[in-house]
Design a protein around this motif. Sequence first.
Motif, short mmCIF file in Angstrom:
data_model
loop_
_atom_site.label_atom_id
_atom_site.label_comp_id
_atom_site.label_asym_id
_atom_site.label_seq_id
_atom_site.Cartn_x
_atom_site.Cartn_y
_atom_site.Cartn_z
N ARG A 9 0.89 -1.27 0.10
CA ARG A 9 0.11 -0.23 0.02
C ARG A 9 0.81 1.47 0.11
NH1 ARG A 9 -5.64 1.19 0.21
NH2 ARG A 9 -5.44 2.47 2.10
N SER A 31 -4.93 2.15 5.74
CA SER A 31 -4.25 0.86 5.65
C SER A 31 -3.67 0.24 6.73
CB SER A 31 -2.79 1.50 4.92
OG SER A 31 -2.86 1.98 3.42
N THR A 38 -6.60 -8.64 6.10
CA THR A 38 -6.26 -9.39 4.83
C THR A 38 -5.47 -10.38 4.67
OG1 THR A 38 -3.76 -8.17 5.03
CG2 THR A 38 -5.60 -6.71 4.04
N HIS A 60 -10.87 -6.84 -2.87
CA HIS A 60 -9.49 -7.14 -3.07
C HIS A 60 -8.83 -6.01 -3.58
CE1 HIS A 60 -12.36 -10.65 -4.44
NE2 HIS A 60 -10.97 -11.26 -4.08
N TRP A 61 -7.45 -6.12 -3.13
CA TRP A 61 -6.52 -5.04 -3.60
C TRP A 61 -5.31 -5.88 -4.42
CZ3 TRP A 61 -5.82 0.11 -2.81
CH2 TRP A 61 -4.85 0.55 -2.94
N GLN A 84 -8.86 -2.83 -13.41
CA GLN A 84 -8.17 -2.73 -12.34
C GLN A 84 -6.88 -3.21 -12.47
OE1 GLN A 84 -11.01 -4.33 -11.89
NE2 GLN A 84 -12.60 -2.77 -11.35
N ASP A 88 -4.85 -1.12 -7.56
CA ASP A 88 -6.29 -0.88 -7.26
C ASP A 88 -7.04 -1.64 -6.53
OD1 ASP A 88 -6.22 1.14 -9.22
OD2 ASP A 88 -6.55 -0.10 -10.99
N ALA A 89 -7.95 -1.21 -5.79
CA ALA A 89 -8.99 -1.91 -5.22
C ALA A 89 -9.98 -2.54 -6.03
CB ALA A 89 -9.88 -0.93 -4.33
N GLY A 117 -2.54 -10.59 -4.91
CA GLY A 117 -3.09 -9.36 -3.96
C GLY A 117 -3.53 -9.67 -2.80
#
Length: 206
Positions: A9, A31, A38, A60-61, A84, A88-89, A117
């Motif tokens: 992040r 974050s 996560t 999801h990231w 994405q 990106d989220a 991710g």
Amino acid sequence: MSNAFLEHRAKYREVVSRRYGVTPELYDEASRLLAPLTSAFSLRKGEYLQRIGTPAQYVHWLHSGVARTGFITEAGNEVTLHFQTDGDAVGAHDDLLRAREAEPALNFVVAETAIHGFRLDWMEVLNLYRGNTNLRDYYLGAAQRSIMDQSRRLYLNASPAQGRLIAFRREYPGLEQRISQKVVASFLGITPQYMSQLLRQDGSKA
């Protein structure tokens, strides 16, 4: 796993905080709050992060790769809403809102390349939002950005196909080389055959 999420992040701190209209400090706080929720995930090309017909379960990231969000028309045609990529989220915002009432998703999210991710359970995230003012402010910034992106997509649909292709390249620089021509055509709302014609015209101007 929290440390890996935070390190990733941090790479996108300036870009995402500017995109969401939040301060870098608020981005960092979000974050830190989200990190314990996560878990790492990996998917192959063609696997789904979200399917139509079942409530959205995760946000999801992306660490790497390309995901695509879209829907199926009543005529059975696939329409691409947006992509994405790294940093990106991933999650259709309207489907996340529907999931609060256990309503099924209307959109799909699919991996266009191999992706890696972090996955967060949406209900856990939602409960965290409800109990933290800073996180609600961060979510508001993300939601406002989602609305702006949807509005831009509507304006884009009113443009000629060549203009839509130019706008796609401007919004997603370098993405055209990472995904199939058929998928780009789906985003532009044209047939793959017409996409080939556009590319030939584009090449003749070069």
